[in-house]
Design a protein around this motif. Structure first.
Motif, PDB file in Angstrom:
ATOM      1  N   MET A 179       0.827  -1.201   0.000  1.00 18.97           N
ATOM      2  CA  MET A 179       0.000   0.000   0.000  1.00 18.97           C
ATOM      3  C   MET A 179       0.868   1.261   0.000  1.00 18.97           C
ATOM      4  O   MET A 179       0.600   2.216  -0.719  1.00 18.97           O
ATOM      5  N   LYS A 180       1.917   1.290   0.803  1.00 15.23           N
ATOM      6  CA  LYS A 180       2.797   2.462   0.871  1.00 15.23           C
ATOM      7  C   LYS A 180       3.441   2.766  -0.479  1.00 15.23           C
ATOM      8  O   LYS A 180       3.576   3.930  -0.873  1.00 15.23           O
ATOM      9  N   GLU A 181       3.806   1.681  -1.211  1.00 20.03           N
ATOM     10  CA  GLU A 181       4.429   1.875  -2.529  1.00 20.03           C
ATOM     11  C   GLU A 181       3.429   2.472  -3.511  1.00 20.03           C
ATOM     12  O   GLU A 181       3.770   3.341  -4.318  1.00 20.03           O
ATOM     13  N   LYS A 182       2.170   2.002  -3.422  1.00 18.12           N
ATOM     14  CA  LYS A 182       1.120   2.547  -4.307  1.00 18.12           C
ATOM     15  C   LYS A 182       0.929   4.040  -4.055  1.00 18.12           C
ATOM     16  O   LYS A 182       0.837   4.844  -4.982  1.00 18.12           O
ATOM     17  N   ILE A 183       0.830   4.412  -2.785  1.00 17.45           N
ATOM     18  CA  ILE A 183       0.624   5.817  -2.425  1.00 17.45           C
ATOM     19  C   ILE A 183       1.805   6.664  -2.889  1.00 17.45           C
ATOM     20  O   ILE A 183       1.634   7.772  -3.413  1.00 17.45           O
ATOM     21  N   TRP A 184       3.011   6.107  -2.706  1.00 19.98           N
ATOM     22  CA  TRP A 184       4.201   6.852  -3.130  1.00 19.98           C
ATOM     23  C   TRP A 184       4.192   7.086  -4.646  1.00 19.98           C
ATOM     24  O   TRP A 184       4.494   8.193  -5.117  1.00 19.98           O
ATOM     25  N   GLU A 185       3.816   6.057  -5.416  1.00 19.64           N
ATOM     26  CA  GLU A 185       3.738   6.186  -6.873  1.00 19.64           C
ATOM     27  C   GLU A 185       2.649   7.174  -7.274  1.00 19.64           C
ATOM     28  O   GLU A 185       2.813   7.966  -8.207  1.00 19.64           O
ATOM     29  N   LEU A 186       1.500   7.117  -6.567  1.00 19.83           N
ATOM     30  CA  LEU A 186       0.394   8.042  -6.856  1.00 19.83           C
ATOM     31  C   LEU A 186       0.822   9.481  -6.622  1.00 19.83           C
ATOM     32  O   LEU A 186       0.579  10.363  -7.471  1.00 19.83           O
ATOM     33  N   LYS A 201      -4.837  18.287 -15.886  1.00 17.77           N
ATOM     34  CA  LYS A 201      -5.978  18.060 -15.004  1.00 17.77           C
ATOM     35  C   LYS A 201      -6.165  16.547 -14.829  1.00 17.77           C
ATOM     36  O   LYS A 201      -6.302  15.810 -15.796  1.00 17.77           O
ATOM     37  N   PRO A 202      -6.171  16.072 -13.604  1.00 24.77           N
ATOM     38  CA  PRO A 202      -6.227  14.618 -13.393  1.00 24.77           C
ATOM     39  C   PRO A 202      -7.625  14.037 -13.602  1.00 24.77           C
ATOM     40  O   PRO A 202      -8.633  14.717 -13.427  1.00 24.77           O
ATOM     41  N   ASN A 203      -7.641  12.778 -13.985  1.00 27.14           N
ATOM     42  CA  ASN A 203      -8.884  12.001 -14.052  1.00 27.14           C
ATOM     43  C   ASN A 203      -8.898  11.112 -12.806  1.00 27.14           C
ATOM     44  O   ASN A 203      -8.260  10.075 -12.756  1.00 27.14           O
ATOM     45  N   PHE A 204      -9.635  11.562 -11.771  1.00 23.47           N
ATOM     46  CA  PHE A 204      -9.600  10.867 -10.484  1.00 23.47           C
ATOM     47  C   PHE A 204     -10.095   9.420 -10.576  1.00 23.47           C
ATOM     48  O   PHE A 204      -9.573   8.520  -9.917  1.00 23.47           O
ATOM     49  N   ALA A 205     -11.108   9.179 -11.398  1.00 26.40           N
ATOM     50  CA  ALA A 205     -11.651   7.824 -11.539  1.00 26.40           C
ATOM     51  C   ALA A 205     -10.620   6.885 -12.156  1.00 26.40           C
ATOM     52  O   ALA A 205     -10.448   5.740 -11.723  1.00 26.40           O
ATOM     53  N   TRP A 206      -9.901   7.403 -13.178  1.00 32.58           N
ATOM     54  CA  TRP A 206      -8.879   6.564 -13.836  1.00 32.58           C
ATOM     55  C   TRP A 206      -7.735   6.263 -12.869  1.00 32.58           C
ATOM     56  O   TRP A 206      -7.262   5.131 -12.779  1.00 32.58           O
ATOM     57  N   ARG A 218     -12.059   9.203  -3.983  1.00 33.80           N
ATOM     58  CA  ARG A 218     -12.015  10.284  -2.996  1.00 33.80           C
ATOM     59  C   ARG A 218     -10.651  10.353  -2.309  1.00 33.80           C
ATOM     60  O   ARG A 218     -10.169  11.432  -1.969  1.00 33.80           O
ATOM     61  N   THR A 219     -10.029   9.186  -2.146  1.00 32.49           N
ATOM     62  CA  THR A 219      -8.681   9.151  -1.565  1.00 32.49           C
ATOM     63  C   THR A 219      -7.692   9.811  -2.512  1.00 32.49           C
ATOM     64  O   THR A 219      -6.836  10.610  -2.101  1.00 32.49           O
ATOM     65  N   VAL A 220      -7.830   9.509  -3.816  1.00 30.46           N
ATOM     66  CA  VAL A 220      -6.950  10.113  -4.828  1.00 30.46           C
ATOM     67  C   VAL A 220      -7.115  11.626  -4.832  1.00 30.46           C
ATOM     68  O   VAL A 220      -6.136  12.381  -4.865  1.00 30.46           O
ATOM     69  N   LYS A 221      -8.364  12.071  -4.740  1.00 30.53           N
ATOM     70  CA  LYS A 221      -8.657  13.515  -4.765  1.00 30.53           C
ATOM     71  C   LYS A 221      -8.047  14.211  -3.548  1.00 30.53           C
ATOM     72  O   LYS A 221      -7.500  15.321  -3.663  1.00 30.53           O
ATOM     73  N   ARG A 222      -8.113  13.556  -2.384  1.00 34.33           N
ATOM     74  CA  ARG A 222      -7.555  14.135  -1.159  1.00 34.33           C
ATOM     75  C   ARG A 222      -6.047  14.343  -1.305  1.00 34.33           C
ATOM     76  O   ARG A 222      -5.505  15.376  -0.898  1.00 34.33           O
ATOM     77  N   TYR A 223      -5.362  13.351  -1.907  1.00 37.55           N
ATOM     78  CA  TYR A 223      -3.912  13.495  -2.110  1.00 37.55           C
ATOM     79  C   TYR A 223      -3.614  14.614  -3.117  1.00 37.55           C
ATOM     80  O   TYR A 223      -2.641  15.349  -2.957  1.00 37.55           O
ATOM     81  N   TYR A 224      -4.470  14.764  -4.123  1.00 42.03           N
ATOM     82  CA  TYR A 224      -4.286  15.822  -5.121  1.00 42.03           C
ATOM     83  C   TYR A 224      -4.463  17.197  -4.479  1.00 42.03           C
ATOM     84  O   TYR A 224      -3.767  18.156  -4.835  1.00 42.03           O
ATOM     85  N   GLU A 225      -5.351  17.268  -3.489  1.00 46.93           N
ATOM     86  CA  GLU A 225      -5.645  18.548  -2.829  1.00 46.93           C
ATOM     87  C   GLU A 225      -4.673  18.857  -1.687  1.00 46.93           C
ATOM     88  O   GLU A 225      -4.877  19.826  -0.957  1.00 46.93           O
ATOM     89  N   GLY A 226      -3.667  18.012  -1.504  1.00 50.73           N
ATOM     90  CA  GLY A 226      -2.621  18.344  -0.551  1.00 50.73           C
ATOM     91  C   GLY A 226      -2.512  17.456   0.673  1.00 50.73           C
ATOM     92  O   GLY A 226      -1.667  17.677   1.550  1.00 50.73           O
ATOM     93  N   TYR A 227      -3.351  16.402   0.744  1.00 47.70           N
ATOM     94  CA  TYR A 227      -3.279  15.495   1.890  1.00 47.70           C
ATOM     95  C   TYR A 227      -1.941  14.734   1.861  1.00 47.70           C
ATOM     96  O   TYR A 227      -1.513  14.250   0.818  1.00 47.70           O
TER      97      TYR A 227
END
Length: 410
Positions: free
Chosen positions: A1-8, A21-26, A36-45
């Protein structure tokens, strides 16, 4: 999981740099995350903070942790086993390691790895002694013993056997108990040059052990001198006897030590092995189909009918299968041998028969004369008549308490 988040997060950084502009669903589908998790990281989480202000659940064990880690030879793994078994600790091993390091209680020793020599199913069993273990009970009494350690080389399924001495009779007895535990034998045994079964002048096994190997249809091999890594699997498992260390000043009787060793064996066999990444008990379910059958009961009983060594306690008692039996007090702290025949227990000092008992389910079995002599030693100021009366009274109480205990368990 940590590796996935790091790559994201790396991909999000690239997108922001290139003003894409990212495609959050993709992205969610690509990294197997909720959009929603992807969007949170995009917004600075930035994920959960590395440190929390919450108090550690291990604080309530702090005194125990410090006390047990101060014991000579203690390991974090042994402490972890002790806390789980005796205090129902539910936390992770890594939490305990972190707590110990953070509070500078101890630093786990790092060990160098050794190469493994793999064998086929049912092919080989490695065995050795964990020698001269000394444990101190809560009353300050010292217990010195050995643990026979055996392991199926393929599955890493393990067997531990408590033993006072390390004679060739002990080796044979423990091996038979090992085979009975596993439900079959193997093609070859591998051990070191242990003096009880090896004649060093001839560089060969002794005749008694050769006869045993022949009767059980097994080849015997010895690892090369100064090459213990050829017997590495069982050597690695011997470190688990350090899990006994936290039990110093905690236990009372020998039978408790035997039970703890059984608990350790069960844990070793049901935890994921670091080499195979599988629990030994799981691989054993497959390997046991390849074990060879045991020889006839007559052959087995002929070997098991050898004298079994036992240590006499300060209470002038020896332990056998959950019950204790008396001998004359002059044998306290000596090692005697017992022989079982049908329902009788015979206790010897060398070749001299020192006591006979009927086998019993009663926990404590004192011979009246043994008990009187014991009382006389502890109460030299009392006369013979007083000793006899006190002996009779106490032995009757033993019997009453045993019956009460039996009724409670029933």
């Amino acid at each position: 999981m940590k590796e996935k988040i790091w790559e994201l997060r790396k991909e999000i950084t690239i997108m922001k740099t290139m003003d894409i502009k990212p495609n959050f669903a993709w992205l969610a589908n690509e990294y197997n995350l909720d959009y929603r998790t992807v969007k949170r990281y995009y917004e600075g989480y930035n994920g959960k903070p590395a440190h929390h202000n919450k108090k550690s659940k291990l604080l309530k064990f702090d005194e125990i942790i410090r006390e047990k880690m101060a014991l000579k030879g203690a390991k974090v793994s042994s402490l972890y086993f002790f806390l789980q078994e005796e205090y129902q600790y539910k936390g992770s091993y890594s939490s305990l390691t972190y707590y110990i390091r953070k509070n500078e209680i101890a630093t786990p020793n790092k060990s160098r790895g050794t190469p493994r020599y793999e064998t086929d199913m049912g092919e080989q069993l490695q065995f050795d002694w964990v020698e001269s273990i000394k444990m101190i009970n809560k009353y300050g009494e010292i217990f010195e013993f050995n643990v026979f350690s055996a392991e199926l080389s393929y599955s890493r399924m393990h067997y531990f056997c408590y033993s006072i001495t390390r004679t060739k009779e002990d080796v044979i007895r423990c091996l038979i108990n090992t085979f009975k535990f596993f439900g079959g034998t193997v093609k070859e045994l591998l051990t070191d040059n242990m003096s009880s079964i090896v004649i060093h002048e001839k560089n060969d096994f002794c005749d008694e052990f050769k006869a045993f190997l022949k009767d059980f249809n097994i080849d015997g091999k010895r690892c090369k001198v100064r090459k213990p890594n050829t017997k590495g699997k069982v050597e690695v498992r011997n470190k688990f006897m350090k899990w006994l260390i936290p039990y110093n000043y905690y236990f009372e009787k020998e039978e408790e030590l035997v039970k703890v060793i059984d608990k350790i064996m069960n844990r070793v066999n049901t935890r994921i092995n670091s080499t195979t990444n599988v629990k030994p008990i799981m691989l054993y379910q497959k390997e046991k189909e390849y074990l060879s059958p045991l020889p006839s009961n007559q052959i087995i009983e002929n070997y098991l009918n050898l004298n079994i060594p036992v240590k006499v306690s300060n209470a002038s008692l020896i332990y056998y299968k959950g019950s204790q039996y008396s001998v004359p007090p002059k044998y306290i702290n000596k090692t005697l041998k017992i022989k079982v025949d049908i329902n009788k227990l015979y206790i010897y000092h060398n070749t001299e028969l020192v006591q006979t008992h009927n086998l019993s389910e009663q926990k404590i079995n004192y011979n009246n004369l043994d008990y009187q002599k014991l009382l006389s030693l502890s109460m030299p100021y009392k006369g013979i008549d007083e000793i006899e009366k006190l002996s009779k009274k106490n032995l009757e109480l033993f019997e009453i308490n045993t019956k009460k205990e039996g009724n409670k368990n029933g």
